[in-house]
Design a protein around this motif. Sequence first.
Motif, PDB file in Angstrom:
ATOM      1  N   ARG A  67       0.829  -1.206   0.000  1.00 46.34           N
ATOM      2  CA  ARG A  67       0.000   0.000   0.000  1.00 46.34           C
ATOM      3  C   ARG A  67       0.863   1.256   0.000  1.00 46.34           C
ATOM      4  NH1 ARG A  67      -4.011  -1.866   4.847  1.00 46.34           N
ATOM      5  NH2 ARG A  67      -5.333  -3.299   3.657  1.00 46.34           N
ATOM      6  N   GLU A  68       1.918   1.231   0.789  1.00 41.20           N
ATOM      7  CA  GLU A  68       2.787   2.393   0.863  1.00 41.20           C
ATOM      8  C   GLU A  68       3.515   2.616  -0.465  1.00 41.20           C
ATOM      9  OE1 GLU A  68       6.534   4.049   3.567  1.00 41.20           O
ATOM     10  OE2 GLU A  68       5.463   2.231   4.145  1.00 41.20           O
ATOM     11  N   ALA A  69       3.912   1.543  -1.114  1.00 39.66           N
ATOM     12  CA  ALA A  69       4.659   1.657  -2.368  1.00 39.66           C
ATOM     13  C   ALA A  69       3.772   2.038  -3.542  1.00 39.66           C
ATOM     14  CB  ALA A  69       5.389   0.349  -2.663  1.00 39.66           C
ATOM     15  N   TYR A  70       2.486   1.681  -3.491  1.00 39.95           N
ATOM     16  CA  TYR A  70       1.597   1.892  -4.636  1.00 39.95           C
ATOM     17  C   TYR A  70       0.404   2.783  -4.288  1.00 39.95           C
ATOM     18  CZ  TYR A  70       4.387  -1.717  -6.843  1.00 39.95           C
ATOM     19  OH  TYR A  70       5.438  -2.436  -7.365  1.00 39.95           O
ATOM     20  N   ASP A  71       0.648   3.800  -3.492  1.00 46.52           N
ATOM     21  CA  ASP A  71      -0.340   4.852  -3.218  1.00 46.52           C
ATOM     22  C   ASP A  71      -1.672   4.327  -2.726  1.00 46.52           C
ATOM     23  OD1 ASP A  71       1.457   6.848  -4.048  1.00 46.52           O
ATOM     24  OD2 ASP A  71       0.909   6.516  -6.138  1.00 46.52           O
ATOM     25  N   GLY A  72      -1.637   3.374  -1.814  1.00 45.50           N
ATOM     26  CA  GLY A  72      -2.846   2.888  -1.174  1.00 45.50           C
ATOM     27  C   GLY A  72      -3.570   1.789  -1.906  1.00 45.50           C
ATOM     28  N   GLU A  73      -3.081   1.364  -3.052  1.00 46.91           N
ATOM     29  CA  GLU A  73      -3.728   0.270  -3.784  1.00 46.91           C
ATOM     30  C   GLU A  73      -3.658  -1.015  -2.965  1.00 46.91           C
ATOM     31  OE1 GLU A  73      -3.417  -1.047  -8.308  1.00 46.91           O
ATOM     32  OE2 GLU A  73      -1.717  -1.793  -7.153  1.00 46.91           O
ATOM     33  N   GLU A  74      -4.741  -1.799  -3.017  1.00 50.07           N
ATOM     34  CA  GLU A  74      -4.771  -3.050  -2.272  1.00 50.07           C
ATOM     35  C   GLU A  74      -3.971  -4.127  -3.013  1.00 50.07           C
ATOM     36  OE1 GLU A  74      -6.038  -4.088   0.737  1.00 50.07           O
ATOM     37  OE2 GLU A  74      -6.217  -1.935   1.054  1.00 50.07           O
ATOM     38  N   PRO A  75      -3.085  -4.839  -2.305  1.00 52.77           N
ATOM     39  CA  PRO A  75      -2.289  -5.874  -2.974  1.00 52.77           C
ATOM     40  C   PRO A  75      -3.104  -7.118  -3.328  1.00 52.77           C
ATOM     41  CG  PRO A  75      -1.816  -5.861  -0.627  1.00 52.77           C
ATOM     42  CD  PRO A  75      -2.698  -4.666  -0.895  1.00 52.77           C
ATOM     43  N   LEU A  76      -4.101  -7.429  -2.506  1.00 50.45           N
ATOM     44  CA  LEU A  76      -4.957  -8.603  -2.663  1.00 50.45           C
ATOM     45  C   LEU A  76      -4.228  -9.936  -2.458  1.00 50.45           C
ATOM     46  CD1 LEU A  76      -7.181  -7.555  -5.709  1.00 50.45           C
ATOM     47  CD2 LEU A  76      -7.587  -7.187  -3.270  1.00 50.45           C
ATOM     48  N   TRP A  77      -2.907  -9.933  -2.576  1.00 53.78           N
ATOM     49  CA  TRP A  77      -2.123 -11.151  -2.370  1.00 53.78           C
ATOM     50  C   TRP A  77      -1.008 -10.839  -1.374  1.00 53.78           C
ATOM     51  CZ3 TRP A  77      -3.181 -16.014  -3.845  1.00 53.78           C
ATOM     52  CH2 TRP A  77      -2.179 -16.985  -3.732  1.00 53.78           C
ATOM     53  N   ALA A  78      -0.913 -11.653  -0.315  1.00 51.85           N
ATOM     54  CA  ALA A  78       0.141 -11.487   0.700  1.00 51.85           C
ATOM     55  C   ALA A  78       1.304 -12.398   0.334  1.00 51.85           C
ATOM     56  CB  ALA A  78      -0.397 -11.821   2.081  1.00 51.85           C
ATOM     57  N   THR A  79       2.504 -11.838   0.255  1.00 52.26           N
ATOM     58  CA  THR A  79       3.666 -12.596  -0.209  1.00 52.26           C
ATOM     59  C   THR A  79       4.543 -13.121   0.912  1.00 52.26           C
ATOM     60  OG1 THR A  79       4.937 -10.544  -0.394  1.00 52.26           O
ATOM     61  CG2 THR A  79       3.752 -11.279  -2.357  1.00 52.26           C
ATOM     62  N   ASN A  80       4.269 -12.722   2.146  1.00 55.42           N
ATOM     63  CA  ASN A  80       5.244 -12.992   3.205  1.00 55.42           C
ATOM     64  C   ASN A  80       4.916 -14.171   4.112  1.00 55.42           C
ATOM     65  OD1 ASN A  80       3.071 -11.441   4.206  1.00 55.42           O
ATOM     66  ND2 ASN A  80       4.264 -10.803   5.979  1.00 55.42           N
ATOM     67  N   MET A  81       3.739 -14.791   3.973  1.00 58.01           N
ATOM     68  CA  MET A  81       3.387 -15.926   4.827  1.00 58.01           C
ATOM     69  C   MET A  81       2.978 -17.123   3.993  1.00 58.01           C
ATOM     70  SD  MET A  81       1.380 -14.748   8.284  1.00 58.01           S
ATOM     71  CE  MET A  81      -0.154 -14.391   7.456  1.00 58.01           C
ATOM     72  N   PHE A  82       3.343 -18.308   4.459  1.00 60.12           N
ATOM     73  CA  PHE A  82       2.902 -19.577   3.871  1.00 60.12           C
ATOM     74  C   PHE A  82       3.114 -19.613   2.355  1.00 60.12           C
ATOM     75  CE2 PHE A  82       0.347 -19.111   7.779  1.00 60.12           C
ATOM     76  CZ  PHE A  82       0.863 -20.203   8.467  1.00 60.12           C
ATOM     77  N   ALA A  83       4.231 -19.021   1.915  1.00 62.87           N
ATOM     78  CA  ALA A  83       4.623 -19.005   0.508  1.00 62.87           C
ATOM     79  C   ALA A  83       3.603 -18.298  -0.364  1.00 62.87           C
ATOM     80  CB  ALA A  83       4.873 -20.430   0.005  1.00 62.87           C
ATOM     81  N   GLY A  84       2.768 -17.435   0.222  1.00 67.39           N
ATOM     82  CA  GLY A  84       1.779 -16.666  -0.514  1.00 67.39           C
ATOM     83  C   GLY A  84       0.364 -17.130  -0.233  1.00 67.39           C
ATOM     84  N   MET A  85      -0.546 -16.168  -0.103  1.00 67.99           N
ATOM     85  CA  MET A  85      -1.954 -16.463   0.136  1.00 67.99           C
ATOM     86  C   MET A  85      -2.759 -15.191  -0.125  1.00 67.99           C
ATOM     87  SD  MET A  85      -1.816 -16.647   4.318  1.00 67.99           S
ATOM     88  CE  MET A  85      -3.506 -17.198   4.476  1.00 67.99           C
ATOM     89  N   PRO A  86      -4.074 -15.309  -0.385  1.00 70.19           N
ATOM     90  CA  PRO A  86      -4.880 -14.103  -0.597  1.00 70.19           C
ATOM     91  C   PRO A  86      -4.793 -13.147   0.591  1.00 70.19           C
ATOM     92  CG  PRO A  86      -6.089 -16.039  -1.308  1.00 70.19           C
ATOM     93  CD  PRO A  86      -4.851 -16.539  -0.620  1.00 70.19           C
ATOM     94  N   ALA A  87      -4.575 -11.877   0.292  1.00 68.70           N
ATOM     95  CA  ALA A  87      -4.377 -10.889   1.353  1.00 68.70           C
ATOM     96  C   ALA A  87      -5.637 -10.652   2.159  1.00 68.70           C
ATOM     97  CB  ALA A  87      -3.894  -9.568   0.748  1.00 68.70           C
TER      98      ALA A  87
END
Length: 832
Positions: A67-87
């Motif tokens: 969000r901070e890098a892309y002006d508040g846009e939602e990532p929808l995908w989390a990259t940092n847990m369990f090798a990736g999962m829906p955010a």
Amino acid sequence: MSRSRTSQSASPSQDPGSGKYRHLLALSILFLLPVLLFYSTILGDRQFMGHDTIQWRAGAESIFEYREAYDGEEPLWATNMFAGMPAYTVHVSKSVPHLDNKVFDQLRMIWPAVPYWVLLGGLYFLFTLMGFRPLVSLLGAIFIGFTTYFPIIIEAGHNIKFIAYSYLPWMLSGYWLITRTSARTWGLVLFAIATTLEFRAGHPQVTYYFVYLFATLFLYDSWQYYRQKDHRTWGIVTGLLTLGVALAVLGSAEQYWRLLEYSPHSIRGGSAISDTASGAGLSLEYAFTWSQGIAETLTLMIPDLFGGSSSMAYWGEKPGTSGPHYLGAVAVLLFLVGLFRSRRQIRYLFAGTGLLAITFSWGYHFPLNEIWFHLLPAFDKFRTPEMWLTLTIFCFSIVALFGIEHILQWADEKRADLKPLLLPAGLALGTGLLILLGGSQMFSFENEREYTQIAQQIANQNNLSPDNSQVQRQTRRIIESRFKPERRELMRSDTLRYLFFTGLGLFLIVLFLKQKIGALWLLSGLILISTVDLLATGKRYLNEESLADRNRELTQVIEAQQTPADRFLQERTRTDNGYQWRVLPIDRNPFNNAIPSYFYPTLGGYSGAKLSLIQDVIENGLFTGPMGINKPLLDMLNVKYLTSRRELPLPGFEEVYQEQEHYVYENLSVLPKAWFVDRVEPIRDSRGAFEAILPSSGFDPSTTAIVEAIRYPEVQPDSDATVQIRSYTARRIELELERSTPGFLVLSEIYYPPGWQARLNGEEIPILKTNYLLRGFEIPPGSHQLTLEFHPRSHIAGSKISWAANLAQWGLLLILLAVRYRPTRTGEPHES
């Protein structure tokens, strides 16, 4: 004249709260009570930082970074847990405005005041709608609002759960207006808005439990309409309730479409490799964890009967507990009065629903629950059966209000006979006396789990078997001398306390029935006794020492837990291609701890709704093979580093960092983010694919891809083939590919069909489930650009539907207000 005075004194139940300010007084008390219980956080300079809150913030770090890098846009995908999962299973901002994110969230600095006020205000409104007088409604709000479970979950950081509870009485109030008053349109608006907020709170388990209460109420009301042959009214009521639910479902479509889309792929949707899986739902063993012991249900009356929340004193059936569900001494007494003496038939509905919830809370201790687990819709989606007791306390508290209502009516009928009070009073006091006098013989004050653990510890220390007679004797001595005396004392002191409060309540009731005091003194006394009882008990489970300074950020708490190994890995996990290598922190409870995931991507994390594919691998595939760990699995999952508290002489790993007890090992054969394989092996089913990636199969992910298909075209090796990652973000991955023969590409990202789309040179191509949990692609010869984007339809369409439904709700409310207050010819507001 004398007769008149006698008549007045013989009618002590006249509404003591009547008058202009009766509701204001009751609501003011309800406004102040949460402040008394949570003074340090509402008015003081402290804040709760429960375990779950900290874990949530750590696990959501990649979302906040995006969000901070892309002006508040939602990532929808989390990259940092369990090798990736829906955010959105971790954290997502609600794009559709409502009271929760536009009003309530702005007052987070006085947590938990706002949801408490919403809860207590809703309870008071509900009980006044049900016909209870103000002080009785106040008493009922105290019974439910200050049950010990709420302070417990607030301190633990289960904030969403508590917020979800806060909207339930407003939902029931809307239902009551629709089914029992002429203000049905107002009821529709209230029901729809409250239900929308309930759904938006995002804790389906809480909602699910109370669906049983709504269902039983609707069946009861339908039967009443049928008996009265009033089919027209039944049709109107049913239509309005259906419309209200529809507006709420559509109003929360933004959230729940995503969750419905996700659920079949999560652990809540079952495992593809389980022998007992039906294709949906949790396993019975997992779901029935934290089943309430049958005898432990007595903690509704005597909270510390089974040791309270102390890890050493607690001896109940659950693996552990932060505290019991406590109904309150006065509430128990009045519940028994209401159950046995009230004339209102609906009491059986509330009592029956509460009793049903108790049997559900017993989990695997009650044989029928295994049947319900497989038969009742969605029953297998949730764990922690003891949570059902929140429904019990809600229902039993309403029966208790029927009890005090009956006592007040009893006085109106000028009955001084106390015989009808003997049964409920005898049960309330008799149970306490029985436990006080015979508890030492009735209860064992130990459990098999702790006996086994202590015996194992002693055996390990002395290099003996746990079955050794000396080990058994020493274990018995430890339990008898260290644990049981404290547990017996807790039982005795809390039982005396229960008898004291019950006796006080009974004493006031007797004085009232003997016309020694009026209803004002009776209700005021019961309110005071219950408030002292419940708030003091709730305070037991609030650890003031765990509160943090209000100005301290969650990120500061997490960063304070950073180890030297974490600092080392933060730099070493980064690549020049935008993505990071993953880490398996086996020294820090990796699959139930999100703290490492704050600093770098991990194979673990903290979530109760993981993807079932990664859960299958964690439980059945990761720690297998002759080395005790499935190294090819780590290779293909980009796990380049392991952390440990001790030396790990594992083949293929090299120690690259060591400081004190912190060790970091590098995986020397880790595969890149994407690579070409030499051969594809098609396998028909998921179980076969899973077994093919186990060490026993000799699987080499660098050369072979396992694809779940009946047949697959052959690929040709190409030693000159190249893969370059041009861009890597949560929602978009770009790769440049070059090869001279037909090939197959494996991407080390979790396979998740809904929303991920792949385009090769702009043309959409299928994403194939590869190596059981990764993504694979058929690549023709030549130079190509492969682009993957995450655009789940549920996110785009769900937001539009939610906007429309919420606008409809607020529009209907504005119309009602306009009609209600439209000026008449005389300038006076119109009364509808």
